[in-house]
Design an enzyme around this catalytic site. Structure first.
Site, PDB file in Angstrom:
ATOM      1  NE  ARG A 176      24.969  24.697 -45.409  1.00 44.32           N
ATOM      2  CZ  ARG A 176      25.100  23.310 -45.365  1.00 44.32           C
ATOM      3  NH1 ARG A 176      26.413  22.850 -46.707  1.00 44.32           N
ATOM      4  NH2 ARG A 176      24.504  22.004 -44.902  1.00 44.32           N
ATOM      5  CB  CYS A 280      17.530  15.953 -54.198  1.00 40.25           C
ATOM      6  SG  CYS A 280      16.344  16.202 -54.564  1.00 40.25           S
TER       7      CYS A 280
END
Ligand code: NAD
Length: 497
Positions: A176, A280
Site C-alpha cells: 500500500r 499497533c
C-alpha cells in the site's frame, strides 16, 4: 503514474506481471502501480541472497557495522525526502513520518554495535585443559514481511540487525505504501552494502507464500494483523522455519482517580488519534476507575477531539491526516455504526468529514465513545482508526481483569500518582509492553519489542537483544589441547568433573 520497481541483487528491476494501485490518501487518487512479484521474481531474490551469503558471513562484523554507520548518515541526510514519501502514500503528517524514521534510525545505531553484540561467551578451564565458548552464527537467507502503518520504521526493526549478524535479507514491504521503504533500501546499497545482501520484492499473498515455501529461507519476521500473523507462523513453522510474527492489538490506558488528568488527556489525545489511530500501540480504550474520572475525562476530551486539526498529511502543523485507503475509512465508519447500534454513547462522531480541496481524500474526524462494554465489537476488535472507547469500572482490579481477559496483549499504560498501584499493574498485567504515565511504551532499540497473547506468535520479540538471538544460532564449542607427552586413558563414564 509510475511503476515502482523491485530491488534485486543491487539493481532496480521492472516487473511486467500483476500489479496493484498505490493511492495518495489525501487526494484519493492512484499515484503509482506496484508490481506483485511472481514466484520466479521471489526466486531471483532468493538466488541472489544465497550467492551473497558466503562472502557476507565471512565479512568481519566491524566492516559490516561500517556500512551501517554510512547508512545512518544517509538516512539523516534524506529525512525530508523520506518523510515526504511516507506522508504521500500513508497519509500521516510529515512530523509523524519524521518521528517514525528517527525511531527506525535508532535500530541502525544499535546495529552499528555489531562487534560488541556478537562477541559471544567464553569460559576458560571448564575441565582440565578444556575451554568452551558460544558463537552466534548467522542463519543464511532470512525474510521480513511488513505492514503499511510504519513503512520506514518496521522494516528498520528487522534488516539492519539481521544483516550485521551476517545474514542476507529479503524484504516484502506493504504493497500500500512501498516507495519510502524502497528508497531506504537503496540508501543502504549506496552506503556500500554488497549486492544481494538485501533485496526488496513487492507483492501480496502470492509473494509471501513463495517465501514461506522456499526451503532456502531459514527465518521469517512478520509484522501485521493477527490473522495473517497466525497464518504465517503456522505455515512457516510447519516447514521448520524460525518465525516471529507480531500481530494486532487493543491497547488500554487505565486512568486512576489520583491521575494528573490534564497530562493524561494530552497523552491520550496523541496516543489515540496520532497517525489516525493506525498504530499497533495506539491507545484505543480508556478504562476509567470510577464515574467521576470518566465524567471529567469525557468533559476534557470532547472539545479537544472536536478541535483536531485534520488535512493532507503533507501540509504543516496538523494533528491527523487521512486513513490509508477508502476501504480502511469505510471499515472504521462501519465500526462506529456498530458501536451505536450496540448501545455505546457516541459523544463525538468523526464521520462525514470533508476537507476543502481534498474532497476525494480518505478522511475521518476523531470519534469518541462513552459507556462501552466488553461484549461490544468496538471493544473486542481492533478498529485501527481514530476512535477512542471509554469503559467505566469500579476498581483497579476490575480494570486489570478486563485487560487480562482481552485476546490481545500488545501495549498498555496506567496513569496514576500511586506507586503501589503502578507496581501492582506492572507485575500482574498480561501485556508485553507497559507504560507508567507513558502512553506509547514502545521500547528503545536496545530493548526489544513484542506483545503477549494473540499480539505475537513466536518466542522472541523484535529487535534489540531478542533480535540478535532471532537472527543468529548458537554454536557451543568445547576445545581441548592436551599437554604434550601426557596420555589420558579412555573414559567410558559420561564426562564430568
Ligand atoms: P496486514 O496483515 O494486512 O498486512 C501485513 C503484511 O502481510 C503486508 O506486507 C501484506 O502484503 C501481507 N499480507 C496481507 N494479506 C496477506 C495474506 N492473506 N497472506 C500473506 N500475506 C498477506 O496488516 P496491515 O493492514 O498492513 O497493517 C496493520 C496491522 O498491523 C494492524 O493489525 C496492526 O496492529 C498491525 N501491526 C502490528 C505491529 C506490532 O508490532 N505488533 C506493528 C505494526 C502494525
Amino acid at each position: 503514474m509510475s511503476l515502482i520497481q523491485h530491488l534485486i541483487n543491487g539493481e532496480l528491476v521492472n516487473d511486467s506481471g500483476r500489479s496493484a494501485d498505490v493511492y495518495n490518501p489525501s487526494t484519493g487518487q492512484v499515484i503509482h502501480q506496484v508490481p506483485l512479484a511472481s514466484r520466479e521474481t521471489i526466486q531471483q531474490a532468493i538466488d541472489s541472497a544465497k550467492a551473497a551469503f558466503p562472502a557476507w558471513r565471512n565479512t568481519p562484523p566491524a566492516k559490516r557495522a561500517q556500512v551501517m554507520f554510512r547508512f545512518k548518515q544517509l538516512l539523516e541526510q534524506n529525512e525530508a525526502r523520506i518523510s515526504q514519501l511516507i506522508s504521500e502514500e500513508h497519509g500521516k503528517t510529515l512530523e509523524d513520518a519524521a518521528g517514525e524514521l528517527k525511531r527506525g534510525i535508532e535500530n541502525v545505531e544499535y546495529a552499528c554495535s555489531a562487534p560488541e553484540i556478537l562477541k559471544g561467551e567464553y569460559s576458560r578451564n571448564v575441565g582440565p585443559n578444556i575451554d568452551a565458548w558460544s558463537d552466534f552464527q548467522p542463519l543464511g537467507v532470512v525474510a521480513g514481511i511488513t505492514p503499511f502503518n510504519f513503512p520506514a520504521m518496521v522494516p528498520l526493526w528487522m534488516y539492519p540487525l539481521a544483516i550485521v549478524c551476517g545474514n542476507c535479507f529479503i524484504l516484502k514491504p506493504s504493497e500500500r505504501d512501498p516507495s519510502s521503504t524502497l528508497l531506504i533500501a537503496q540508501l543502504l546499497q549506496e552506503a556500500g552494502l554488497p549486492k544481494g545482501v538485501l533485496s526488496v520484492v513487492h507483492g501480496d499473498k502470492g509473494a509471501v507464500d513463495a517465501l514461506i515455501e522456499a526451503p532456502e529461507v531459514k527465518a521469517l519476521s512478520f509484522v501485521g494483523s493477527t490473522p495473517i500473523a497466525e497464518y504465517i507462523y503456522s505455515e512457516a513453522t510447519k516447514r521448520g522455519k524460525r518465525v516471529q510474527a507480531l500481530g494486532g492489538a487493543k491497547n488500554h490506558a487505565v486512568l486512576m482517580p489520583d491521575a494528573d488528568l490534564d497530562n493524561a488527556v494530552s497523552a491520550l489525545m496523541g496516543a489515540a488519534y496520532g497517525s489516525c489511530g493506525e498504530r499497533c500501540m495506539a491507545i484505543s480504550v480508556a478504562v476509567c476507575v470510577g464515574d467521576q474520572v470518566a465524567d471529567a475525562l469525557i468533559a476534557k476530551l470532547v472539545p479537544q477531539v472536536k478541535a483536531l486539526k485534520i488535512g493532507a498529511g503533507t501540509s504543516c502543523g496538523l494533528d491527523m491526516g487521512p486513513l490509508v485507503t477508502g476501504q480502511a475509512r469505510d471499515k472504521v465508519s462501519g465500526y462506529i455504526e456498530d458501536g451505536v447500534a450496540a448501545g455505546a454513547e457516541l459523544v463525538v462522531d468523526g464521520r462525514g468529514l470533508s476537507i476543502a480541496g481534498h474532497e476525494e481524500g480518505f478522511f475521518l474526524g476523531g470519534s469518541l465513545f462513552d459507556r462501552v462494554t466488553p461484549e461490544m465489537r468496538i471493544y473486542k476488535e481492533e478498529i485501527f482508526g481514530p476512535v477512542l472507547c471509554v469503559v467505566r469500572v469500579n476498581s483497579l482490579e476490575a480494570a486489570m481483569q478486563l485487560i487480562n481477559d482481552h485476546e490481545y496483549g500488545n501495549g498498555t499504560c496506567i496513569f496514576t500518582r500511586d506507586g503501589e498501584a503502578a507496581r501492582l499493574f506492572c507485575d500482574e498485567i498480561e501485556v508485553g509492553m507497559v507504560g507508567v504515565n507513558v502512553p506509547l511504551p514502545v521500547p528503545v532499540a536496545y530493548h526489544s519489542f513484542g506483545g503477549w497473547k494473540r499480539s505475537l506468535f513466536g518466542d522472541l520479540h523484535a529487535y534489540g537483544p531478542d533480535g540478535v538471538r532471532f537472527y543468529t544460532r548458537r554454536k557451543a564449542i568445547t576445545q581441548r589441547w592436551p599437554q604434550r607427552a601426557s596420555h589420558e586413558a579412555s573414559q567410558f563414564a559420561f564426562p564430568s568433573l
